[in-house]
Design a protein around this motif. Structure first.
Motif, PDB file in Angstrom:
ATOM      1  N   ASP A 159      -7.364  -2.051  -0.026  1.00 33.89           N
ATOM      2  CA  ASP A 159      -7.036  -2.223   1.379  1.00 33.89           C
ATOM      3  C   ASP A 159      -8.240  -1.941   2.272  1.00 33.89           C
ATOM      4  O   ASP A 159      -8.702  -0.808   2.348  1.00 33.89           O
ATOM      5  CB  ASP A 159      -5.895  -1.265   1.721  1.00 33.89           C
ATOM      6  CG  ASP A 159      -5.172  -1.677   2.974  1.00 33.89           C
ATOM      7  OD1 ASP A 159      -5.797  -2.400   3.784  1.00 33.89           O
ATOM      8  OD2 ASP A 159      -4.018  -1.290   3.146  1.00 33.89           O
TER       9      ASP A 159
ATOM     10  N   ASP B  56      -2.939  -1.231  -5.957  1.00 32.11           N
ATOM     11  CA  ASP B  56      -2.388  -1.734  -4.699  1.00 32.11           C
ATOM     12  C   ASP B  56      -3.236  -2.951  -4.367  1.00 32.11           C
ATOM     13  O   ASP B  56      -4.434  -2.846  -4.159  1.00 32.11           O
ATOM     14  CB  ASP B  56      -2.544  -0.656  -3.625  1.00 32.11           C
ATOM     15  CG  ASP B  56      -2.537  -1.225  -2.226  1.00 32.11           C
ATOM     16  OD1 ASP B  56      -1.870  -2.261  -2.009  1.00 32.11           O
ATOM     17  OD2 ASP B  56      -3.200  -0.647  -1.351  1.00 32.11           O
TER      18      ASP B  56
ATOM     19  N   THR C 195       0.833  -1.201   0.000  1.00 25.57           N
ATOM     20  CA  THR C 195       0.000   0.000   0.000  1.00 25.57           C
ATOM     21  C   THR C 195       0.874   1.260   0.000  1.00 25.57           C
ATOM     22  O   THR C 195       0.642   2.201  -0.763  1.00 25.57           O
ATOM     23  CB  THR C 195      -0.933  -0.018   1.234  1.00 25.57           C
ATOM     24  OG1 THR C 195      -1.783  -1.165   1.112  1.00 25.57           O
ATOM     25  CG2 THR C 195      -1.783   1.229   1.312  1.00 25.57           C
TER      26      THR C 195
END
Ligand SMILES: Nc1ncnc2c1ncn2[C@@H]1O[C@H](COP(=O)(O)OP(=O)(O)OP(=O)(O)O)[C@@H](O)[C@H]1O
Ligand SMILES: [Mg+2]
Length: 317
Positions: free
Chosen positions: A46, A143, A23
């Motif tokens: 995330d 990510d 991240t």
């Protein structure tokens, strides 16, 4: 672009074992690209919302501008899976008979909570976001979740294309039978087949996504100089190569600065050096970039700037 590099690829995936810094590095890379004037979209999966924290913005499921050339979006796989199942339910309502509808709905309700559904929903979102580049964004940086999950996602289009093709063929057969039955009964044929249409659309989407993942994607594998991430990297390199995905660079995160003090820290430094040597030996045919361990966690843009600078100095493009 420096000499000898692969031609620039517009889609970047950051993958690696849990907690190694995906991240953080994805946010830094996106910031770097945007700083160079490329219109960039950062896509985070995330659930801890750390991308929003680092960028100092409240992110949502829609891309949101966070600086002049930088947009960010946070995908919530569980919420998307729910929407995805609702969409299929709506289709089913249109096209299956009222007797079987409750069974189909019950089945879909169960499917909602299976990991496969979240994965498909996530993949669908990825495919949609990929299609925004290059029309809307020059670059898209993903990510991703820990390695195993990402690898399944990247290898999914190959499986899904085959699957979708099989299902389309089956459905075409059934539609043909239905037409024949209606003709025999002398009734009019309804217009089109919504299920078949959707399946064809999906088949086309998967096919296109697979092409982009092979031709326009660079994968950045993140690891830290420790035993388990090294082994996971070896496995990921194998799987990615077998699926034709280009691993652009290995990013070794959390490398101690030379000037550590005290016996404990010196011993850790010594151990790290051994692992760094091993990384060079085993994976050295790929470019390896080292990112320093900072004194504190990276929780805002000011701290991120140091990582951005390191990626820039290492010549990441
Ligand atoms: N170079 C670094 N120096 C100091 N702290 C770092 C560095 N890189 C990452 N961190 C910190 O380590 C923690 C984990 O980083 P990050 O969230 O980027 O990992 P991740 O791989 O995305 O984790 P997950 O697999 O859970 O998604 C964060 O608190 C982050 O601030
Ligand atoms: Mg993460």
């Amino acid at each position: 672009m420096s000499e000898g590099r692969a031609p620039e690829r517009r889609l970047a995936f950051f993958g690696g074992k849990g907690g190694v810094g995906k991240t953080t590095l994805a946010a830094a890379f996106a910031t770097l690209l945007a700083g160079r004037g490329e219109k960039t979209l950062l896509v985070s999966t995330d659930p801890a919302h750390s991308t929003g924290d680092i960028l100092g913005a409240k992110l949502s499921g829609e891309p949101q501008q966070v600086e002049e050339k930088l947009w960010a979006v946070e995908i919530d796989a569980a919420r998307d899976a729910e929407e995805y199942v609702e969409k299929i339910k709506a289709d089913a309502r249109e096209s299956v008979s009222t007797e079987v509808l409750p069974t189909v709905e019950q089945h879909l309700e169960l499917a909602k909570n299976s990991p496969g559904t979240e994965e498909s929903a996530l993949f669908d979102r990825f495919v949609d976001l990929i299609s925004l580049c290059p029309a809307e964004y020059d670059r898209v940086v993903f990510d991703t979740a820990p390695t195993g999950h990402t690898l399944r996602l990247l290898t999914l289009p190959a499986l899904l294309t085959a699957w979708a093709e099989g299902v389309v063929r089956q459905r075409e057969k059934v539609a043909g039978m239905e037409r024949m039955m209606r003709n025999l009964a002398g009734s009019d044929a309804p217009d089109g087949d919504p299920i078949l249409e959707r399946l064809r659309e999906r088949r086309h989407k998967f096919h296109h996504a697979r092409h982009r993942l092979l031709e326009d994607t660079a994968f950045y594998l993140v690891l830290i100089p420790e035993r388990l991430p090294i082994e996971e990297t070896a496995r990921a390199l194998k799987t990615l190569a077998a699926n034709g995905v280009l691993v652009e660079t290995l990013l070794v995160n959390r490398v101690f600065p030379d000037a550590v003090e005290g016996d404990f820290m010196r011993s850790r430094l010594e151990q790290q050096r051994e692992y760094l040597e091993e990384i060079e030996e085993r994976f050295g045919e790929k470019p390896v970039i080292k990112i320093e361990q900072e004194a504190r966690d990276i929780t805002d843009r000011a701290q991120l700037a140091s990582i951005v600078r390191q990626l820039d100095e290492a010549g990441l493009a």
